[in-house]
Design an enzyme around this catalytic site. Structure first.
Site, PDB file in Angstrom:
ATOM      1  N   ILE A 231       0.946  -1.199   0.160  1.00  7.08           N
ATOM      2  CA  ILE A 231      -0.007  -0.040   0.064  1.00  7.08           C
ATOM      3  C   ILE A 231       0.882   1.415  -0.028  1.00  7.08           C
ATOM      4  O   ILE A 231       0.425   2.323   0.099  1.00  7.08           O
ATOM      5  CB  ILE A 231      -0.820   0.057   1.278  1.00  7.08           C
ATOM      6  CG1 ILE A 231      -0.023   0.292   2.467  1.00  7.08           C
ATOM      7  CG2 ILE A 231      -1.867  -1.315   1.045  1.00  7.08           C
ATOM      8  CD1 ILE A 231      -1.073   0.554   3.582  1.00  7.08           C
ATOM      9  N   LYS A 232       2.249   1.052   0.085  1.00  3.45           N
ATOM     10  CA  LYS A 232       2.901   2.238   0.049  1.00  3.45           C
ATOM     11  C   LYS A 232       3.078   3.235  -1.171  1.00  3.45           C
ATOM     12  O   LYS A 232       2.774   2.677  -2.331  1.00  3.45           O
ATOM     13  CB  LYS A 232       4.370   1.887   0.660  1.00  3.45           C
ATOM     14  CG  LYS A 232       4.481   1.297   1.948  1.00  3.45           C
ATOM     15  CD  LYS A 232       3.973   2.327   2.922  1.00  3.45           C
ATOM     16  CE  LYS A 232       4.393   1.742   4.327  1.00  3.45           C
ATOM     17  NZ  LYS A 232       3.431   0.638   4.885  1.00  3.45           N
ATOM     18  N   ASN A 233       3.664   4.284  -1.051  1.00  5.92           N
ATOM     19  CA  ASN A 233       3.707   5.081  -2.187  1.00  5.92           C
ATOM     20  C   ASN A 233       4.525   4.562  -3.488  1.00  5.92           C
ATOM     21  O   ASN A 233       4.102   4.701  -4.631  1.00  5.92           O
ATOM     22  CB  ASN A 233       4.412   6.443  -2.015  1.00  5.92           C
ATOM     23  CG  ASN A 233       3.518   7.485  -1.114  1.00  5.92           C
ATOM     24  OD1 ASN A 233       2.932   6.668  -0.211  1.00  5.92           O
ATOM     25  ND2 ASN A 233       3.635   8.747  -1.231  1.00  5.92           N
TER      26      ASN A 233
END
Length: 378
Positions: free
Chosen positions: A181-183
């Site tokens: 879910i990170k950038n």
């Protein structure tokens, strides 16, 4: 009926597929040249001296604490309002996590709370950049310098974040995450950046069985057949398949973060007339990476609690997230630290809700979420 809108979704295209194919075709799929490229990319991006790719940010934190010599009886200051892996790693080393409260409106630790928790047993401080916003770095580093306590920045939410004009990871030691879910993401993975050469060498050994680093193993994939174990270590290396994906994602980071910012600005405008409470931004100049868009659902203002709100969103085809439930409210930590009270962390644990935010979202998606939320809270 429209498709379900998830809380988060990775953004891949043919470039990632081609990067994976290149690795598969090369015959070298474990840690090798793509790791080297990714580490070089992070050194250039942050301007820091060393970058060490690992299998996860949790692994990065584990071996960073080990490299600092954290052991039984030591204390490590960290917020309770963070992902529980930080507390778990401290506990598993036999040390004590000294959990401190966060600012009620920004969800970040303050220098005042950190300094109040310092004792003669304090051996590390782990401040958390939250949701894409940086903590008050100069004040925290000043405390570390004054008391001679190492700082490990939890930058899992902060890839592309800047304090004033300085990118997070430029100084000291910071840990980034490549979780789904990170950038940016490669499924799982993490990166340690540091300006401490001795620390970097210890971490590099610890991440791969405790083997002694040799010049041959730095110049070519794999390890010397005569490499010796100089300390017990772990297997926290990142496969080249993952590194290749992350390298492509880094090329898209600026675009991803611009898209996140645009979507977040739309949310702020469309939800402004509602009793939801977005996070406040700190006074210092910064660049927000918009890892998360968080609102607080206060029952006294919204007429329902956070869990009901999230359930109603799900019923209407919209995902959401909870970032986070304070660590000291989990069963293990409740039992071990039964008298710990952190009011701001506890209130936010009961009210925070992360709305969908990812680069593949459209303005129409934002409008849909806004309409549904208005209808729920009507």
């Amino acid at each position: 009926m429209r498709d379900f809108l998830p809380f988060a979704k990775p953004a891949f295209d043919e470039k990632e597929l081609l990067a994976v194919k290149e690795v598969l075709d090369s015959g070298w799929i474990t840690t090798g040249p793509k790791n080297t490229e990714l580490e070089l990319c992070f050194r250039h991006f942050t301007g820091n001296k060393q970058a060490i790719a690992v299998s996860s940010a949790t692994a990065a934190l584990h071996i960073s604490l080990l490299a600092l010599g954290i052991k039984e009886g030591d204390e490590v200051i960290t917020p309770s309002f963070t992902w529980v892996s930080t507390l778990n790693m401290i506990e598993l080393l036999g040390a004590k996590p000294v959990m401190i409260d966060v600012d009620r409106e920004t969800l970040m630790v303050t220098p005042q709370a950190i300094e109040a928790a310092v004792t003669l047993r304090t051996k590390a401080i782990i401040p958390v950049h939250f949701a894409g916003v940086p903590v008050n770095l100069p004040a925290i580093y000043e405390i570390g310098l004054r008391y001679q306590i190492p700082i490990i920045e939890d930058a899992a939410h902060a890839l592309g974040t800047c304090y004033h004009q300085q990118v997070i990871g430029r100084q000291g030691t910071a840990i980034f995450s490549f979780h789904a879910i990170k950038n940016i993401t490669c499924g799982e993975g993490g990166m340690i950046v540091t300006d401490d050469e001795d620390f970097a060498q210890r971490v590099k050994s610890l991440k791969f069985h405790g083997l002694q680093l040799e010049s041959a193993s730095r110049k070519q994939p794999g390890r010397s057949p005569h490499a010796e174990v100089i300390q017990p270590g772990y297997k926290y290396n990142l496969p080249d398949i993952n590194a290749a994906i992350a390298r492509v994602q880094m090329q898209k980071l600026a675009m991803f973060n611009q898209q996140r910012q645009h979507l977040a600005e739309q949310y702020l405008s469309l939800l402004d007339d509602l009793p939801l409470l977005p996070l406040q931004r700190p006074d210092w100049l910064h660049t927000h990476a918009w890892h998360l868009f968080i609102v607080r659902v206060d029952k006294s203002l919204c007429g329902m609690d956070r869990d009901t709100f999230m359930s109603k969103l799900h019923e209407r085809g919209i995902g959401s997230g909870l970032h986070f439930r304070a660590a000291h409210t989990h069963a293990y930590y409740r039992q071990k630290y039964p008298h710990l009270s952190l009011p701001n962390s506890e209130w936010n644990s009961n009210t925070v809700c992360s709305l969908p935010l990812f680069p593949g979202m459209t303005e129409e998606n934002i409008l849909t979420v806004s309409r549904v939320i208005h209808d729920i809270l009507r």
